[in-house]
Enzyme design. Structure first.
Site, PDB file in Angstrom:
ATOM      1  N   LYS A  50      -0.128  -2.575  11.658  1.00 38.29           N
ATOM      2  CA  LYS A  50       1.201  -2.133  11.198  1.00 38.29           C
ATOM      3  C   LYS A  50       1.625  -2.929   9.965  1.00 38.29           C
ATOM      4  O   LYS A  50       2.116  -2.381   8.977  1.00 38.29           O
ATOM      5  CB  LYS A  50       2.236  -2.301  12.330  1.00 38.29           C
ATOM      6  CG  LYS A  50       2.024  -1.335  13.486  1.00 38.29           C
ATOM      7  CD  LYS A  50       2.874  -1.675  14.720  1.00 38.29           C
ATOM      8  CE  LYS A  50       2.584  -0.686  15.838  1.00 38.29           C
ATOM      9  NZ  LYS A  50       3.347  -0.938  17.072  1.00 38.29           N
ATOM     10  N   GLN A  94       6.950  -5.215  19.933  1.00 40.01           N
ATOM     11  CA  GLN A  94       5.687  -4.683  20.426  1.00 40.01           C
ATOM     12  C   GLN A  94       5.638  -4.754  21.953  1.00 40.01           C
ATOM     13  O   GLN A  94       5.960  -5.784  22.550  1.00 40.01           O
ATOM     14  CB  GLN A  94       4.521  -5.472  19.801  1.00 40.01           C
ATOM     15  CG  GLN A  94       3.141  -4.932  20.124  1.00 40.01           C
ATOM     16  CD  GLN A  94       2.856  -3.560  19.516  1.00 40.01           C
ATOM     17  OE1 GLN A  94       3.464  -3.167  18.520  1.00 40.01           O
ATOM     18  NE2 GLN A  94       1.941  -2.824  20.115  1.00 40.01           N
ATOM     19  N   ASP A 117      10.716   2.606  16.269  1.00 36.74           N
ATOM     20  CA  ASP A 117       9.920   3.161  17.361  1.00 36.74           C
ATOM     21  C   ASP A 117      10.581   4.401  17.960  1.00 36.74           C
ATOM     22  O   ASP A 117       9.948   5.165  18.675  1.00 36.74           O
ATOM     23  CB  ASP A 117       9.781   2.123  18.489  1.00 36.74           C
ATOM     24  CG  ASP A 117       8.454   1.383  18.468  1.00 36.74           C
ATOM     25  OD1 ASP A 117       7.471   1.952  17.951  1.00 36.74           O
ATOM     26  OD2 ASP A 117       8.400   0.249  18.968  1.00 36.74           O
TER      27      ASP A 117
END
Ligand code: GUN
Length: 301
Positions: A50, A94, A117
């Site tokens: 990422k 995460q 997200d």
């Protein structure tokens, strides 16, 4: 017949080019911040990827690597600081988080305006009510992949196998928003094949290697395989991966995403696009923290 392969990398590259173009139009460089706890190797490699993609397209990218033993209060304090920092466009934590942390509380602590997200309940609500917001990366990336390959969605019968919060459920909302007729089935649905055989567009995200056999697919369907299952180790020591769709489906479907190299690259590319979207909305004063009037709700019938 052999299905057309819907490869992820060219579609992901196109999305990244678009993200770079739009980022360059902004007054300041969008910044992605990723929080990671502990040293789970899978999380570490996702976060590294990422970070690298963000930097490749000219975004700022910071990884906050915290010890496994970080308390929930310490984590919440860092999130609060990043929420309040106007230089931070996108923020994600995460998953999975260590057991002593309540993931639901942490996900709700992230500002919905920065929630790249798309996991915050505010963004889930916006998605289902047709309001602008940030959508989860894998389902939004799948829509970008279908668009890139000009796979029709409107009026098609889309059958989704899998009801996860991260893929199946938001994918249903996005496909409804594009005027597909959506059926959502899952691992406990009896006679799955009777549903999957009706699909013009079959999207599978259950995490069971080769669950979908050729007999379960309508000839000429487009098939999206979201599964990434480790099924052993190859002679070169690399993990052997299998999708949720049996490779013989190639002989029945008109189009199929490969595993690996199908949906996977779209997820990270969409995360970068979501970071640019968050920065655009913040700059335009459309982020909810700044909105005076609520955006109108799109009517869906
Ligand atoms: N872990 C595995 N997939 C994801 C994801 O999409 N987002 C976050 N935050 N963590 C993950």
């Amino acid at each position: 017949m052999s299905a057309r392969l819907l490869a992820g990398p060219p579609a992901a590259a196109a999305l990244l080019v678009e993200a770079r173009r739009r980022a360059a139009l902004l007054g300041r460089v969008p910044e992605l911040h990723v929080i990671r706890l502990g040293d789970d190797p899978a999380s570490l490699s996702y976060v590294t990827l990422k970070n690298r993609r963000a930097q490749e397209v000219g975004l700022g990218s910071t990884v906050h690597a915290l010890p496994e033993a970080t308390s929930q209060a310490e984590l919440a304090a860092l999130i609060a600081r990043l929420n309040a920092d106007p230089a931070v466009s996108g923020l994600l934590v995460q998953l999975p988080l260590p057991g002593h942390i309540d993931s639901a509380v942490i996900l709700e602590a992230v500002s919905p305006d920065k929630d790249v997200d798309g996991f915050h309940p505010v963004n889930v609500g916006r998605l289902w009510s047709g309001s602008p917001g940030l959508s989860p990366c894998t389902p939004a990336g799948i829509l970008a992949l279908l668009e890139y390959y000009q796979i029709p969605v409107s009026g098609q019968h889309a059958v989704i196998v899998g009801r996860s919060t991260i893929v199946g459920k938001p994918l249903a909302a996005l496909l409804l928003g594009r005027d597909a007729t959506v059926t959502l089935v899952h691992s406990r649905t009896p006679d799955l094949g009777s549903f999957t055989r009706q699909a013009d567009l079959l999207l599978v995200a259950v995490g069971r290697p080769h669950l979908i056999s050729p007999e379960m697919v309508k000839p000429g369907a487009a098939v999206v395989d979201v599964g990434i299952n480790r099924v052993g180790v190859s002679s070169s020591g690399k993990a052997k991966l299998a999708g949720d769709v049996h490779p013989d489906v190639m002989e029945v479907a008109a189009a199929l995403t490969p595993v690996p190299g199908g949906v996977g690259p779209m997820t990270v590319a969409q995360l970068i696009m979501n970071t640019v979207l968050a920065a655009e909305r913040m700059q335009a004063g459309q982020a909810i923290g700044q909105t005076i009037e609520q955006p109108g709700t799109a009517v869906q019938r």
